[in-house]
Design an enzyme around this catalytic site. Structure first.
Site, PDB file in Angstrom:
ATOM      1  N   GLY A  15      30.078  32.445  -1.410  1.00 13.47           N
ATOM      2  CA  GLY A  15      31.462  32.775  -1.116  1.00 13.47           C
ATOM      3  C   GLY A  15      32.442  31.812  -1.760  1.00 13.47           C
ATOM      4  CE1 TYR A  40      37.470  34.521   9.829  1.00  6.83           C
ATOM      5  CE2 TYR A  40      39.769  33.896  10.082  1.00  6.83           C
ATOM      6  CZ  TYR A  40      38.521  33.655   9.551  1.00  6.83           C
ATOM      7  OH  TYR A  40      38.318  32.565   8.741  1.00  6.83           O
TER       8      TYR A  40
HETATM    9  P1  NAD Z   1      33.681  34.304   1.795  1.00  7.73           P
HETATM   10  O1  NAD Z   1      33.983  35.626   2.387  1.00  7.73           O
HETATM   11  O2  NAD Z   1      34.210  33.998   0.445  1.00  7.73           O
HETATM   12  O3  NAD Z   1      32.104  34.073   1.753  1.00  7.73           O
HETATM   13  C1  NAD Z   1      31.278  34.401   2.833  1.00  7.73           C
HETATM   14  C2  NAD Z   1      29.865  34.560   2.309  1.00  7.73           C
HETATM   15  O4  NAD Z   1      29.050  34.917   3.413  1.00  7.73           O
HETATM   16  C3  NAD Z   1      29.724  35.665   1.254  1.00  7.73           C
HETATM   17  O5  NAD Z   1      29.118  35.143   0.093  1.00  7.73           O
HETATM   18  C4  NAD Z   1      28.845  36.716   1.924  1.00  7.73           C
HETATM   19  O6  NAD Z   1      27.959  37.343   1.044  1.00  7.73           O
HETATM   20  C5  NAD Z   1      28.103  35.863   2.947  1.00  7.73           C
HETATM   21  N1  NAD Z   1      27.616  36.622   4.100  1.00  7.73           N
HETATM   22  C6  NAD Z   1      28.197  37.659   4.744  1.00  7.73           C
HETATM   23  N2  NAD Z   1      27.410  38.091   5.753  1.00  7.73           N
HETATM   24  C7  NAD Z   1      26.317  37.301   5.750  1.00  7.73           C
HETATM   25  C8  NAD Z   1      25.149  37.232   6.552  1.00  7.73           C
HETATM   26  N3  NAD Z   1      24.939  38.097   7.558  1.00  7.73           N
HETATM   27  N4  NAD Z   1      24.235  36.269   6.273  1.00  7.73           N
HETATM   28  C9  NAD Z   1      24.428  35.401   5.254  1.00  7.73           C
HETATM   29  N5  NAD Z   1      25.516  35.427   4.440  1.00  7.73           N
HETATM   30  C10 NAD Z   1      26.442  36.371   4.705  1.00  7.73           C
HETATM   31  O7  NAD Z   1      34.149  33.206   2.866  1.00  7.73           O
HETATM   32  P2  NAD Z   1      34.696  31.732   2.597  1.00  7.73           P
HETATM   33  O8  NAD Z   1      36.121  31.851   2.265  1.00  7.73           O
HETATM   34  O9  NAD Z   1      33.785  31.011   1.691  1.00  7.73           O
HETATM   35  O10 NAD Z   1      34.627  31.139   4.081  1.00  7.73           O
HETATM   36  C11 NAD Z   1      33.554  30.358   4.539  1.00  7.73           C
HETATM   37  C12 NAD Z   1      33.845  29.954   5.972  1.00  7.73           C
HETATM   38  O11 NAD Z   1      35.064  29.240   6.024  1.00  7.73           O
HETATM   39  C13 NAD Z   1      34.007  31.132   6.952  1.00  7.73           C
HETATM   40  O12 NAD Z   1      33.511  30.765   8.217  1.00  7.73           O
HETATM   41  C14 NAD Z   1      35.502  31.289   7.043  1.00  7.73           C
HETATM   42  O13 NAD Z   1      35.899  31.878   8.257  1.00  7.73           O
HETATM   43  C15 NAD Z   1      35.948  29.856   6.941  1.00  7.73           C
HETATM   44  N6  NAD Z   1      37.321  29.742   6.491  1.00  7.73           N
HETATM   45  C16 NAD Z   1      37.666  30.109   5.229  1.00  7.73           C
HETATM   46  C17 NAD Z   1      38.981  30.025   4.827  1.00  7.73           C
HETATM   47  C18 NAD Z   1      39.414  30.412   3.446  1.00  7.73           C
HETATM   48  O14 NAD Z   1      40.634  30.462   3.188  1.00  7.73           O
HETATM   49  N7  NAD Z   1      38.506  30.676   2.532  1.00  7.73           N
HETATM   50  C19 NAD Z   1      39.945  29.542   5.730  1.00  7.73           C
HETATM   51  C20 NAD Z   1      39.566  29.222   7.030  1.00  7.73           C
HETATM   52  C21 NAD Z   1      38.240  29.297   7.395  1.00  7.73           C
HETATM   53  C1  AKB Z   2      41.725  34.387   6.173  1.00  6.43           C
HETATM   54  O1  AKB Z   2      42.882  34.615   5.745  1.00  6.43           O
HETATM   55  O2  AKB Z   2      41.061  35.177   6.855  1.00  6.43           O
HETATM   56  C2  AKB Z   2      41.157  33.022   5.870  1.00  6.43           C
HETATM   57  C3  AKB Z   2      41.486  32.080   6.955  1.00  6.43           C
HETATM   58  C4  AKB Z   2      42.773  31.379   6.941  1.00  6.43           C
HETATM   59  O3  AKB Z   2      40.723  31.911   7.862  1.00  6.43           O
HETATM   60  N1  AKB Z   2      41.615  32.608   4.590  1.00  6.43           N
END
Ligand code: NAD
Ligand code: AKB
Length: 313
Positions: free
Chosen positions: A11, A138
């Site tokens: 991800g 979420y």
């Molecule tokens: P993303 O959506 O880019 O990546 C998530 C990954 O999880 C994907 O590669 C997907 O294939 C994989 N996935 C989905 N279902 C799965 C499963 N059942 N088993 C294994 N893998 C699975 O998400 P991200 O942006 O990299 O976020 C990572 C974490 O950080 C999450 O918990 C998200 O809530 C948190 N987060 C992200 C952001 C952001 O802006 N990116 C902000 C706040 C929190």
């Molecule tokens: C989303 O918008 O869902 C994420 C987050 C802030 O958790 N980028």
């Protein structure tokens, strides 16, 4: 050393965290996993569905894992479109990871989000400890995840840690379907096409952070002295807060002809309106020395430099 396992490693965050952890702890000490198989990956990779408990146990045992960065999740917009699946992936996945950590003595990083707050949370200088009544699926899974991690720490002594990330902006892997994705898309569109159609209203303030700071925060928290961590699973962390109008104005300093129009998505606007404008991250600064490097100006300079090179502009 014991190995480091990442779930959801393909991800937006995982793809860059994997490289950072490989550099810091050794290329072969990082086990990247995801539910899908990549065309190619530079390092140890296994297909792993985080909702499958026995595969988690097998993988931890096979690789002698001591630390888990649990990143697999469905993000806010996708979770709102598929709420039942979001509950299953975000909650069952986290519970299986915590159980595996308890049984095998692993430490665990589980990211939370600004999504863990809701419309009744104070929106400005959102305190570390405050009302959390999110209205998105979420957000429901993020609050429950924070509480579950607290529970595993105090009930079973599992070394769980986590951050409430804001929107993360990056240029390696596209975001996976969140409300803050506009702040990534806007740079790609500005560099490639000189214009962007924004799905959030022009005055929507949200906390944001550039990926190098997000990676640094996760690793620093995991290496911090645990006796100093009072808020171990849900540290507010932010680097900047801006509106779509403000990021567009910053981009125009580099690309003067850039134009933006608006086509509001009511679902993502509703989610954004329920999130803080700007969090207070004093607890993270005091308890483990959090300090971001990038602000809106320095991030914009870097994003545009990288994307111009990539697209030959
Ligand atoms: P993303 O959506 O880019 O990546 C998530 C990954 O999880 C994907 O590669 C997907 O294939 C994989 N996935 C989905 N279902 C799965 C499963 N059942 N088993 C294994 N893998 C699975 O998400 P991200 O942006 O990299 O976020 C990572 C974490 O950080 C999450 O918990 C998200 O809530 C948190 N987060 C992200 C952001 C952001 O802006 N990116 C902000 C706040 C929190
Ligand atoms: C989303 O918008 O869902 C994420 C987050 C802030 O958790 N980028």
């Amino acid at each position: 050393m014991k190995k480091i396992l990442i779930t959801g490693a393909l991800g937006q965050i995982g793809s860059e965290l994997m490289v950072a952890l490989q550099k810091r702890y050794g290329h072969d000490n990082v086990i990247a996993t995801d539910i899908r198989r990549p065309p190619q990956v530079d390092g140890v990779f296994e297909v792993l569905d985080c909702t499958c408990g026995h595969r988690l146990h097998e993988t931890i045992l096979a690789h002698d894992v001591g630390t888990i960065y649990h990143l697999a999740a469905l993000l806010s917009a996708v979770a709102e479109a598929r709420p039942q699946e979001a509950w299953r992936v975000n909650m069952d996945g986290t519970l299986h990871v915590l159980e595996a950590a308890r049984i095998h003595g692993c430490s665990v990083f589980v990211p939370s989000s600004i999504g863990a707050f809701g419309p009744t949370t104070p929106a400005d200088d959102t305190p570390q400890d405050t009302i959390q009544r999110p209205t998105s699926m979420y957000g429901v899974t993020k609050v429950a995840g924070e509480l579950l991690c607290d529970y595993y720490a105090h009930r079973f002594g599992v070394d769980t840690r986590g951050l409430r990330y804001p929107g993360i902006i990056s240029n390696v892997t596209p975001p996976g379907g969140g409300t803050t994705d506009y702040a990534v898309d806007i740079y790609y569109s500005a560099v490639q096409h000189g214009k962007y159609t924004c799905f959030l209203r022009e005055d929507t303030f949200l906390d944001m952070m550039y990926m190098p700071d997000a990676i640094h925060a996760a690793i620093t928290l995991m290496e911090a002295d645990s006796t100093k961590l009072l808020h171990r699973n849900a540290f507010n962390v932010t680097a900047m807060s801006f509106t779509p109008e403000q990021i567009a104005a910053e981009i125009r300093k580099h690309l003067p002809g850039f134009t933006m129009e608006y086509k509001i998505d009511p679902v993502r606007q509703g989610i954004a309106d329920s999130w803080p404008n700007h969090m207070d991250d004093a607890a993270a600064r005091v308890e483990w020395g959090w300090k971001p490097e990038f602000d809106l100006a320095s991030m914009t300079t870097d994003m545009i430099r990288v994307l111009k090179n990539r697209f030959g502009k």
